[in-house]
Motif scaffolding. Structure first.
Motif, PDB file in Angstrom:
ATOM      1  N   UNK A  15      43.069 -11.852  24.836  1.00  0.00           N
ATOM      2  CA  UNK A  15      43.047 -12.852  25.643  1.00  0.00           C
ATOM      3  C   UNK A  15      41.889 -14.050  25.532  1.00  0.00           C
ATOM      4  N   UNK A  16      41.032 -13.119  24.622  1.00  0.00           N
ATOM      5  CA  UNK A  16      39.847 -14.647  24.735  1.00  0.00           C
ATOM      6  C   UNK A  16      40.230 -15.422  23.631  1.00  0.00           C
ATOM      7  N   UNK A  17      39.978 -17.050  23.896  1.00  0.00           N
ATOM      8  CA  UNK A  17      40.236 -18.086  22.883  1.00  0.00           C
ATOM      9  C   UNK A  17      39.912 -17.943  21.427  1.00  0.00           C
ATOM     10  N   UNK A  18      41.141 -18.753  20.859  1.00  0.00           N
ATOM     11  CA  UNK A  18      41.049 -18.767  19.492  1.00  0.00           C
ATOM     12  C   UNK A  18      41.444 -20.053  18.905  1.00  0.00           C
ATOM     13  N   UNK A  19      40.939 -19.927  17.822  1.00  0.00           N
ATOM     14  CA  UNK A  19      41.150 -21.095  16.850  1.00  0.00           C
ATOM     15  C   UNK A  19      40.173 -22.625  17.453  1.00  0.00           C
TER      16      UNK A  19
END
Length: 465
Positions: free
Chosen positions: A248-252
Protein backbone atom coordinates in the motif's frame (compact mmCIF):
# COMPACT_ATOMS: atom_id res chain seq x y z
CA UNK A 1 13.05 29.29 15.63
CA UNK A 2 13.29 25.80 14.16
CA UNK A 3 10.82 23.02 14.79
CA UNK A 4 11.21 19.52 16.13
CA UNK A 5 10.09 16.61 13.97
CA UNK A 6 7.14 16.14 16.29
CA UNK A 7 6.09 19.79 15.98
CA UNK A 8 6.25 19.68 12.18
CA UNK A 9 3.83 16.76 12.00
CA UNK A 10 1.53 17.71 14.87
CA UNK A 11 1.15 21.34 13.79
CA UNK A 12 0.36 20.39 10.19
CA UNK A 13 -2.48 18.13 11.38
CA UNK A 14 -4.26 20.59 13.68
CA UNK A 15 -7.84 21.18 12.58
CA UNK A 16 -8.67 23.55 15.44
CA UNK A 17 -6.67 24.96 18.33
CA UNK A 18 -7.80 27.21 21.19
CA UNK A 19 -5.77 28.33 24.22
CA UNK A 20 -6.55 26.22 27.26
CA UNK A 21 -8.20 23.50 25.23
CA UNK A 22 -6.92 20.30 23.59
CA UNK A 23 -6.05 20.49 19.91
CA UNK A 24 -8.37 18.85 17.40
CA UNK A 25 -5.90 16.73 15.43
CA UNK A 26 -6.64 15.03 12.10
CA UNK A 27 -5.73 11.32 12.00
CA UNK A 28 -4.32 9.83 8.80
CA UNK A 29 -4.63 6.18 9.76
CA UNK A 30 -6.66 4.43 12.44
CA UNK A 31 -5.91 0.80 13.31
CA UNK A 32 -8.43 -1.25 15.27
CA UNK A 33 -8.59 -4.76 16.72
CA UNK A 34 -11.10 -6.96 18.50
CA UNK A 35 -10.52 -5.82 22.09
CA UNK A 36 -11.02 -2.03 22.14
CA UNK A 37 -13.37 -1.58 19.18
CA UNK A 38 -16.69 -3.32 20.08
CA UNK A 39 -17.85 -0.61 22.50
CA UNK A 40 -16.80 2.10 20.03
CA UNK A 41 -18.87 0.60 17.22
CA UNK A 42 -21.78 0.15 19.61
CA UNK A 43 -21.58 3.85 20.44
CA UNK A 44 -21.85 4.74 16.76
CA UNK A 45 -24.77 2.37 16.38
CA UNK A 46 -26.64 3.91 19.31
CA UNK A 47 -26.19 7.38 17.83
CA UNK A 48 -27.07 6.22 14.31
CA UNK A 49 -23.92 7.65 12.78
CA UNK A 50 -21.52 6.04 10.28
CA UNK A 51 -17.75 5.71 10.30
CA UNK A 52 -16.76 9.08 8.85
CA UNK A 53 -13.92 7.86 6.62
CA UNK A 54 -13.91 4.06 6.63
CA UNK A 55 -11.01 3.86 4.13
CA UNK A 56 -8.77 5.44 6.80
CA UNK A 57 -9.39 2.57 9.23
CA UNK A 58 -7.83 -0.92 9.05
CA UNK A 59 -8.84 -3.79 11.30
CA UNK A 60 -7.20 -7.05 12.28
CA UNK A 61 -7.69 -9.77 14.89
CA UNK A 62 -4.63 -10.23 17.10
CA UNK A 63 -4.97 -9.99 20.90
CA UNK A 64 -7.37 -12.83 21.65
CA UNK A 65 -6.71 -15.18 18.76
CA UNK A 66 -5.27 -18.66 19.35
CA UNK A 67 -1.85 -19.32 17.86
CA UNK A 68 -2.52 -22.97 17.11
CA UNK A 69 -5.22 -24.39 14.80
CA UNK A 70 -6.55 -21.00 13.72
CA UNK A 71 -8.74 -22.71 11.12
CA UNK A 72 -10.88 -24.12 13.95
CA UNK A 73 -13.48 -22.20 16.02
CA UNK A 74 -11.94 -20.29 18.93
CA UNK A 75 -12.43 -22.31 22.11
CA UNK A 76 -12.46 -19.51 24.69
CA UNK A 77 -15.93 -17.94 24.72
CA UNK A 78 -15.06 -14.27 25.28
CA UNK A 79 -12.26 -14.36 22.72
CA UNK A 80 -14.56 -15.99 20.18
CA UNK A 81 -17.25 -13.35 20.83
CA UNK A 82 -14.81 -10.45 20.42
CA UNK A 83 -13.45 -11.77 17.12
CA UNK A 84 -16.99 -12.43 15.86
CA UNK A 85 -18.04 -8.90 16.82
CA UNK A 86 -15.05 -7.44 14.94
CA UNK A 87 -16.16 -9.33 11.84
CA UNK A 88 -19.75 -8.14 12.24
CA UNK A 89 -18.86 -4.52 13.00
CA UNK A 90 -16.38 -4.06 10.17
CA UNK A 91 -18.84 -5.55 7.68
CA UNK A 92 -21.66 -3.30 8.92
CA UNK A 93 -19.59 -0.11 8.89
CA UNK A 94 -17.55 -0.78 5.75
CA UNK A 95 -14.11 -1.13 7.36
CA UNK A 96 -11.38 -3.32 5.81
CA UNK A 97 -10.71 -6.40 7.97
CA UNK A 98 -7.71 -8.69 7.98
CA UNK A 99 -9.27 -11.45 10.05
CA UNK A 100 -8.17 -15.00 10.80
CA UNK A 101 -7.28 -16.77 7.58
CA UNK A 102 -6.52 -13.55 5.71
CA UNK A 103 -2.98 -13.35 4.27
CA UNK A 104 -2.51 -9.91 5.88
CA UNK A 105 -3.69 -10.91 9.37
CA UNK A 106 -1.34 -10.29 12.24
CA UNK A 107 -0.44 -8.07 15.16
CA UNK A 108 -1.67 -4.59 14.32
CA UNK A 109 1.74 -2.94 14.84
CA UNK A 110 3.46 -5.50 12.65
CA UNK A 111 1.09 -5.45 9.67
CA UNK A 112 0.90 -1.65 9.35
CA UNK A 113 4.61 -1.23 8.54
CA UNK A 114 5.03 -4.42 6.49
CA UNK A 115 2.07 -3.54 4.25
CA UNK A 116 3.25 0.01 3.61
CA UNK A 117 0.24 1.49 5.42
CA UNK A 118 2.48 3.17 7.99
CA UNK A 119 4.30 6.11 6.36
CA UNK A 120 6.44 9.07 7.46
CA UNK A 121 4.65 12.26 8.43
CA UNK A 122 1.42 10.52 9.37
CA UNK A 123 -0.68 10.76 12.48
CA UNK A 124 -1.62 7.23 13.55
CA UNK A 125 -3.76 5.99 16.44
CA UNK A 126 -5.04 2.66 17.73
CA UNK A 127 -6.78 1.47 20.86
CA UNK A 128 -3.51 -0.08 21.99
CA UNK A 129 -0.70 1.55 23.96
CA UNK A 130 2.07 0.18 21.74
CA UNK A 131 0.91 2.17 18.73
CA UNK A 132 4.11 4.12 19.39
CA UNK A 133 5.80 1.38 17.30
CA UNK A 134 4.81 3.21 14.09
CA UNK A 135 6.83 6.24 15.20
CA UNK A 136 9.93 4.45 13.90
CA UNK A 137 8.89 5.74 10.47
CA UNK A 138 8.84 9.39 11.51
CA UNK A 139 5.13 9.36 12.32
CA UNK A 140 3.24 10.73 15.31
CA UNK A 141 1.66 7.53 16.59
CA UNK A 142 0.07 6.87 19.96
CA UNK A 143 -2.44 4.68 21.74
CA UNK A 144 -5.95 5.81 22.62
CA UNK A 145 -8.84 4.64 24.79
CA UNK A 146 -12.10 3.08 23.67
CA UNK A 147 -14.07 6.36 23.85
CA UNK A 148 -11.38 7.94 21.68
CA UNK A 149 -11.63 5.05 19.22
CA UNK A 150 -15.27 6.00 18.80
CA UNK A 151 -14.28 9.66 18.44
CA UNK A 152 -11.88 8.88 15.58
CA UNK A 153 -14.34 6.53 13.87
CA UNK A 154 -16.97 9.28 13.97
CA UNK A 155 -14.84 12.29 12.98
CA UNK A 156 -11.37 11.14 11.80
CA UNK A 157 -10.05 13.58 14.43
CA UNK A 158 -9.07 13.38 18.06
CA UNK A 159 -8.89 15.90 20.90
CA UNK A 160 -5.45 15.87 22.50
CA UNK A 161 -3.28 18.23 24.53
CA UNK A 162 0.10 18.67 22.90
CA UNK A 163 2.79 16.82 24.89
CA UNK A 164 6.23 18.13 25.76
CA UNK A 165 9.16 17.08 23.57
CA UNK A 166 12.14 15.00 24.69
CA UNK A 167 15.18 13.93 22.70
CA UNK A 168 17.11 10.81 23.65
CA UNK A 169 20.45 10.40 21.92
CA UNK A 170 22.36 7.13 21.90
CA UNK A 171 25.83 7.70 20.50
CA UNK A 172 28.66 5.33 19.65
CA UNK A 173 28.68 1.69 18.58
CA UNK A 174 26.88 -1.25 20.12
CA UNK A 175 28.92 -4.17 21.43
CA UNK A 176 28.58 -7.74 20.21
CA UNK A 177 25.39 -9.45 21.40
CA UNK A 178 23.61 -6.15 22.15
CA UNK A 179 20.38 -5.50 20.24
CA UNK A 180 17.86 -2.67 20.00
CA UNK A 181 15.80 -4.33 22.75
CA UNK A 182 18.79 -3.94 25.03
CA UNK A 183 19.04 -0.25 24.14
CA UNK A 184 15.47 0.52 25.13
CA UNK A 185 15.54 -1.66 28.28
CA UNK A 186 18.75 0.13 29.28
CA UNK A 187 17.20 3.57 28.77
CA UNK A 188 14.09 2.63 30.75
CA UNK A 189 16.21 1.22 33.58
CA UNK A 190 18.08 4.53 33.77
CA UNK A 191 15.12 6.93 33.70
CA UNK A 192 12.47 4.61 35.25
CA UNK A 193 9.05 3.47 34.06
CA UNK A 194 7.73 7.00 34.55
CA UNK A 195 10.75 9.01 33.47
CA UNK A 196 9.24 10.25 30.20
CA UNK A 197 5.70 10.90 31.44
CA UNK A 198 4.17 13.84 29.60
CA UNK A 199 6.66 13.71 26.75
CA UNK A 200 6.80 12.57 23.15
CA UNK A 201 10.31 11.19 22.57
CA UNK A 202 12.52 11.51 19.51
CA UNK A 203 15.38 9.00 19.41
CA UNK A 204 18.58 10.13 17.72
CA UNK A 205 22.31 9.53 17.64
CA UNK A 206 24.69 7.25 15.78
CA UNK A 207 23.57 4.02 17.45
CA UNK A 208 19.93 4.71 16.51
CA UNK A 209 20.70 5.70 12.91
CA UNK A 210 22.66 2.47 12.41
CA UNK A 211 19.65 0.31 13.29
CA UNK A 212 17.43 -1.44 10.75
CA UNK A 213 13.78 -0.41 10.50
CA UNK A 214 12.64 -3.47 12.42
CA UNK A 215 15.12 -2.70 15.21
CA UNK A 216 13.91 0.91 15.28
CA UNK A 217 10.35 -0.35 15.69
CA UNK A 218 11.44 -2.24 18.82
CA UNK A 219 12.84 0.99 20.28
CA UNK A 220 9.71 3.04 19.58
CA UNK A 221 7.41 0.21 20.68
CA UNK A 222 8.60 0.45 24.29
CA UNK A 223 8.45 4.25 24.58
CA UNK A 224 5.20 3.85 26.48
CA UNK A 225 7.03 1.71 29.06
CA UNK A 226 8.85 4.79 30.37
CA UNK A 227 5.63 6.79 30.49
CA UNK A 228 6.04 8.60 27.16
CA UNK A 229 3.05 9.44 24.99
CA UNK A 230 4.97 8.00 22.05
CA UNK A 231 8.35 7.74 20.40
CA UNK A 232 9.69 8.51 16.94
CA UNK A 233 12.78 8.43 14.74
CA UNK A 234 13.38 10.77 11.82
CA UNK A 235 13.03 8.98 8.47
CA UNK A 236 16.10 8.47 6.29
CA UNK A 237 17.27 6.27 3.42
CA UNK A 238 16.87 3.18 5.61
CA UNK A 239 13.22 4.14 6.07
CA UNK A 240 12.60 4.89 2.40
CA UNK A 241 14.24 1.65 1.24
CA UNK A 242 12.07 -0.34 3.65
CA UNK A 243 8.83 1.26 2.45
CA UNK A 244 9.45 1.21 -1.30
CA UNK A 245 7.46 -1.43 -3.16
CA UNK A 246 5.27 -2.48 -0.26
CA UNK A 247 1.63 -3.29 -0.97
CA UNK A 248 0.00 0.00 0.00
CA UNK A 249 3.01 2.32 -0.29
CA UNK A 250 2.86 5.14 -2.88
CA UNK A 251 3.87 4.18 -6.41
CA UNK A 252 5.21 6.08 -9.44
CA UNK A 253 4.67 9.85 -9.35
CA UNK A 254 2.97 9.52 -5.96
CA UNK A 255 6.15 7.96 -4.59
CA UNK A 256 8.29 10.82 -5.88
CA UNK A 257 5.95 13.39 -4.36
CA UNK A 258 5.80 11.57 -1.04
CA UNK A 259 9.58 11.16 -0.91
CA UNK A 260 10.09 14.86 -1.47
CA UNK A 261 7.93 15.58 1.58
CA UNK A 262 9.43 12.83 3.72
CA UNK A 263 12.91 14.29 3.25
CA UNK A 264 11.77 17.42 5.12
CA UNK A 265 10.87 15.40 8.20
CA UNK A 266 13.66 15.99 10.68
CA UNK A 267 14.22 18.22 13.69
CA UNK A 268 15.78 21.52 12.65
CA UNK A 269 19.25 22.28 13.98
CA UNK A 270 17.90 25.11 16.12
CA UNK A 271 14.82 23.21 17.34
CA UNK A 272 14.28 23.28 21.10
CA UNK A 273 13.37 20.22 23.17
CA UNK A 274 11.98 20.40 26.69
CA UNK A 275 14.51 17.80 27.78
CA UNK A 276 17.54 16.10 26.19
CA UNK A 277 19.14 12.87 27.47
CA UNK A 278 22.33 11.33 26.12
CA UNK A 279 23.62 7.77 26.47
CA UNK A 280 26.75 5.95 25.28
CA UNK A 281 26.13 2.71 23.36
CA UNK A 282 29.39 1.31 24.74
CA UNK A 283 27.86 1.25 28.23
CA UNK A 284 25.06 -1.09 27.18
CA UNK A 285 25.32 -4.83 27.72
CA UNK A 286 22.57 -7.43 27.19
CA UNK A 287 19.72 -6.45 29.52
CA UNK A 288 17.20 -8.33 31.63
CA UNK A 289 14.44 -7.21 33.97
CA UNK A 290 14.10 -8.59 37.48
CA UNK A 291 10.93 -6.92 38.77
CA UNK A 292 7.36 -6.19 37.80
CA UNK A 293 7.72 -3.07 35.68
CA UNK A 294 10.03 -2.53 32.69
CA UNK A 295 12.10 0.02 34.63
CA UNK A 296 13.32 -2.70 36.97
CA UNK A 297 16.07 -3.87 34.67
CA UNK A 298 19.84 -4.29 34.64
CA UNK A 299 22.76 -5.61 32.66
CA UNK A 300 22.83 -9.39 32.46
CA UNK A 301 26.08 -9.56 34.46
CA UNK A 302 24.86 -7.25 37.23
CA UNK A 303 23.05 -7.87 40.49
CA UNK A 304 19.57 -6.90 41.64
CA UNK A 305 19.90 -3.71 43.72
CA UNK A 306 20.22 -4.12 47.47
CA UNK A 307 17.87 -2.25 49.79
CA UNK A 308 20.55 0.26 50.81
CA UNK A 309 20.86 1.36 47.16
CA UNK A 310 17.24 2.53 47.08
CA UNK A 311 15.45 5.65 48.16
CA UNK A 312 13.43 4.89 51.30
CA UNK A 313 10.09 5.55 49.56
CA UNK A 314 10.93 2.98 46.87
CA UNK A 315 11.51 0.11 49.32
CA UNK A 316 7.90 -1.10 49.88
CA UNK A 317 7.06 -1.47 46.17
CA UNK A 318 10.52 -2.94 45.51
CA UNK A 319 10.01 -5.61 48.19
CA UNK A 320 6.52 -6.38 46.88
CA UNK A 321 7.90 -6.84 43.38
CA UNK A 322 10.71 -9.15 44.49
CA UNK A 323 8.30 -11.16 46.64
CA UNK A 324 6.14 -11.73 43.56
CA UNK A 325 9.20 -12.75 41.54
CA UNK A 326 10.60 -14.83 44.45
CA UNK A 327 13.94 -13.08 44.15
CA UNK A 328 16.28 -11.55 46.72
CA UNK A 329 17.85 -8.06 46.81
CA UNK A 330 21.49 -8.15 45.73
CA UNK A 331 21.15 -11.48 43.92
CA UNK A 332 22.45 -12.25 40.44
CA UNK A 333 20.15 -13.60 37.75
CA UNK A 334 22.83 -15.41 35.76
CA UNK A 335 22.20 -19.13 36.08
CA UNK A 336 18.59 -18.71 37.21
CA UNK A 337 16.50 -21.63 35.96
CA UNK A 338 13.92 -20.80 33.28
CA UNK A 339 10.70 -22.72 32.52
CA UNK A 340 9.36 -20.92 29.43
CA UNK A 341 10.76 -18.83 26.59
CA UNK A 342 8.46 -16.62 24.54
CA UNK A 343 9.80 -14.96 21.39
CA UNK A 344 7.12 -12.80 19.81
CA UNK A 345 4.77 -9.82 20.45
CA UNK A 346 4.61 -6.48 18.68
CA UNK A 347 8.07 -5.79 20.13
CA UNK A 348 10.04 -8.70 18.65
CA UNK A 349 8.09 -10.92 16.22
CA UNK A 350 9.30 -9.66 12.85
CA UNK A 351 11.26 -11.60 10.26
CA UNK A 352 14.61 -10.16 11.41
CA UNK A 353 13.92 -11.42 14.95
CA UNK A 354 13.15 -14.92 13.67
CA UNK A 355 16.21 -14.91 11.42
CA UNK A 356 18.42 -13.87 14.31
CA UNK A 357 17.08 -16.60 16.57
CA UNK A 358 17.23 -19.28 13.87
CA UNK A 359 20.82 -18.38 13.04
CA UNK A 360 21.77 -18.58 16.72
CA UNK A 361 20.10 -21.93 17.47
CA UNK A 362 21.03 -23.72 14.23
CA UNK A 363 22.59 -27.05 15.15
CA UNK A 364 21.71 -26.62 18.83
CA UNK A 365 18.96 -28.18 20.94
CA UNK A 366 16.77 -26.52 23.56
CA UNK A 367 17.04 -27.54 27.20
CA UNK A 368 14.80 -30.54 27.82
CA UNK A 369 12.70 -28.93 30.55
CA UNK A 370 12.05 -25.59 28.81
CA UNK A 371 8.96 -24.83 26.71
CA UNK A 372 9.79 -22.51 23.80
CA UNK A 373 7.17 -20.62 21.80
CA UNK A 374 8.10 -18.69 18.67
CA UNK A 375 5.13 -16.63 17.49
CA UNK A 376 5.46 -14.67 14.23
CA UNK A 377 3.86 -11.25 14.18
CA UNK A 378 1.86 -11.80 11.01
CA UNK A 379 0.90 -14.26 8.31
CA UNK A 380 3.46 -12.58 6.05
CA UNK A 381 6.22 -13.09 8.62
CA UNK A 382 5.11 -16.72 9.03
CA UNK A 383 5.14 -17.29 5.26
CA UNK A 384 8.57 -15.67 4.89
CA UNK A 385 9.98 -17.78 7.72
CA UNK A 386 8.73 -20.95 6.04
CA UNK A 387 10.01 -19.84 2.63
CA UNK A 388 13.48 -19.29 4.12
CA UNK A 389 13.43 -22.60 5.97
CA UNK A 390 13.57 -20.96 9.39
CA UNK A 391 10.70 -23.17 10.55
CA UNK A 392 12.82 -26.27 9.98
CA UNK A 393 15.76 -24.83 11.90
CA UNK A 394 13.59 -23.82 14.83
CA UNK A 395 11.72 -27.13 14.90
CA UNK A 396 14.99 -29.07 14.80
CA UNK A 397 16.10 -27.10 17.87
CA UNK A 398 12.90 -28.13 19.69
CA UNK A 399 11.23 -24.72 19.38
CA UNK A 400 7.53 -24.55 18.57
CA UNK A 401 6.69 -22.17 15.71
CA UNK A 402 3.10 -21.12 16.24
CA UNK A 403 0.63 -19.03 14.22
CA UNK A 404 0.42 -15.20 14.34
CA UNK A 405 -1.06 -13.30 17.25
CA UNK A 406 -0.20 -11.40 20.41
CA UNK A 407 0.12 -14.76 22.18
CA UNK A 408 1.92 -14.88 25.54
CA UNK A 409 2.55 -11.13 25.65
CA UNK A 410 -0.63 -10.80 27.68
CA UNK A 411 -2.93 -13.18 29.50
CA UNK A 412 -5.95 -12.63 27.24
CA UNK A 413 -5.70 -15.73 25.07
CA UNK A 414 -4.84 -19.41 25.42
CA UNK A 415 -1.05 -18.89 25.50
CA UNK A 416 -0.51 -18.38 29.22
CA UNK A 417 2.53 -19.13 31.36
CA UNK A 418 1.53 -21.31 34.36
CA UNK A 419 1.52 -19.86 37.87
CA UNK A 420 4.92 -19.68 39.53
CA UNK A 421 6.82 -20.44 36.34
CA UNK A 422 9.63 -18.21 35.03
CA UNK A 423 9.48 -16.99 31.45
CA UNK A 424 12.10 -15.06 29.51
CA UNK A 425 10.02 -12.99 27.13
CA UNK A 426 10.78 -10.66 24.22
CA UNK A 427 7.52 -8.81 24.86
CA UNK A 428 7.22 -5.36 26.43
CA UNK A 429 5.65 -5.76 29.88
CA UNK A 430 6.46 -7.75 33.00
CA UNK A 431 3.56 -6.66 35.22
CA UNK A 432 2.14 -9.07 37.80
CA UNK A 433 0.00 -11.61 35.93
CA UNK A 434 0.79 -10.12 32.55
CA UNK A 435 1.57 -13.52 31.01
CA UNK A 436 -0.95 -15.40 33.13
CA UNK A 437 -2.04 -15.45 36.80
CA UNK A 438 1.09 -15.48 39.01
CA UNK A 439 3.42 -16.03 36.05
CA UNK A 440 6.89 -14.49 36.44
CA UNK A 441 8.41 -12.60 33.53
CA UNK A 442 11.95 -11.56 32.65
CA UNK A 443 12.06 -9.19 29.66
CA UNK A 444 15.03 -9.57 27.33
CA UNK A 445 16.15 -9.48 23.71
CA UNK A 446 15.54 -12.30 21.23
CA UNK A 447 19.20 -13.36 21.52
CA UNK A 448 19.12 -13.47 25.31
CA UNK A 449 15.84 -15.39 25.18
CA UNK A 450 17.26 -17.86 22.66
CA UNK A 451 20.34 -18.39 24.82
CA UNK A 452 18.12 -19.22 27.81
CA UNK A 453 16.14 -21.65 25.67
CA UNK A 454 19.33 -23.56 24.84
CA UNK A 455 20.87 -23.55 28.33
CA UNK A 456 17.65 -23.64 30.38
CA UNK A 457 18.97 -20.75 32.47
CA UNK A 458 19.51 -17.00 32.35
CA UNK A 459 22.63 -16.78 30.21
CA UNK A 460 24.95 -14.05 28.98
CA UNK A 461 24.59 -14.53 25.23
CA UNK A 462 28.04 -13.01 24.72
CA UNK A 463 29.49 -16.27 26.02
CA UNK A 464 27.79 -18.20 23.22
CA UNK A 465 28.01 -15.96 20.13
Amino acid sequence: MGKTLFDKIWDSHIVMSKPGHPDAVYINTHFIHEVTSPQAFDGLRKRSIPVFRPAKTRATADHNVPTMHQHLPIKEALSRLQVEMLTKNTAEFGVELYGLGHPYQGIVHVIGPELGITLPGMTIVCGDSHTSTHGAFGAVAFGIGTSEVEQVLATQCILQYKPKRMKIEVNGTLKNGVLSKDIILYIISKISASGATGYFVEYAGEAIRNLSMEARMTICNMSIEMGARGGMIAPDEVTFDYIKGREFAPKGADWDKALEYWKTLYSDADATFDQVLTFDAADIEPQITYGTNPGMGMGISQHIPSLDQLDEKEVPSFKKSLDYMDLQPGAALLGKKIDYVFIGSCTNSRIEDLRLVADFVKGKQKAADVVVWIVPGSKQVEAQAIEEGLDKVLTAAGFQLREPGCSACLGMNEDKVPAGMYCISTSNRNFEGRQGPNARTFLASPLTAAAAAITGRVTDVRELV
